[in-house]
Motif scaffolding. Structure first.
Motif: not given
Length: 100
Positions: A30-33, A37-41, A54-55, A60-62
């Motif tokens: 995420i930091r390195n773009k 998309l991020v999936l969180i259980a 928050d990260k 600005q990553i969905p």
């Protein structure tokens, strides 16, 4: 919602090498773009969930927390709660399937 289709697509993305799995690697990506998309259980611990959300928001990553850890783990064949999708095509299609 096309839950099963989304999970099958997640498995395909894993086999294609387009996923970053695990909390530390996903936060770094995420930091390195490097993720789209991020999936969180949805059964992830509060602190971990807040940290990743928050990260992702800051960069600005969905992110989506639609699935539980068992569904995500089964889809990719590894026990994981945090998954980053690095391919924009897979990310776009996953969002379409989950949001519909």
């Amino acid at each position: 919602m096309n839950r099963q289709k989304a999970l099958n697509l997640l498995g395909m993305a894993m086999r294609a090498g387009k996923l970053v799995t695990g909390e530390d690697l996903t936060v770094k990506a995420i930091r390195n773009k490097q993720v789209r998309l991020v999936l969180i259980a949805n059964d992830t611990g509060k602190n971990t969930s807040k940290k990743v959300k928050d990260k992702a928001s800051f960069y600005q990553i969905p992110y989506l927390d639609t699935f539980n850890s068992e569904e995500l783990s089964h889809a990719i064949g590894k026990p994981r709660m945090i998954i980053g999708v690095s391919d924009s095509g897979f990310a776009k299609r996953l969002e379409e399937l989950i949001m519909s």
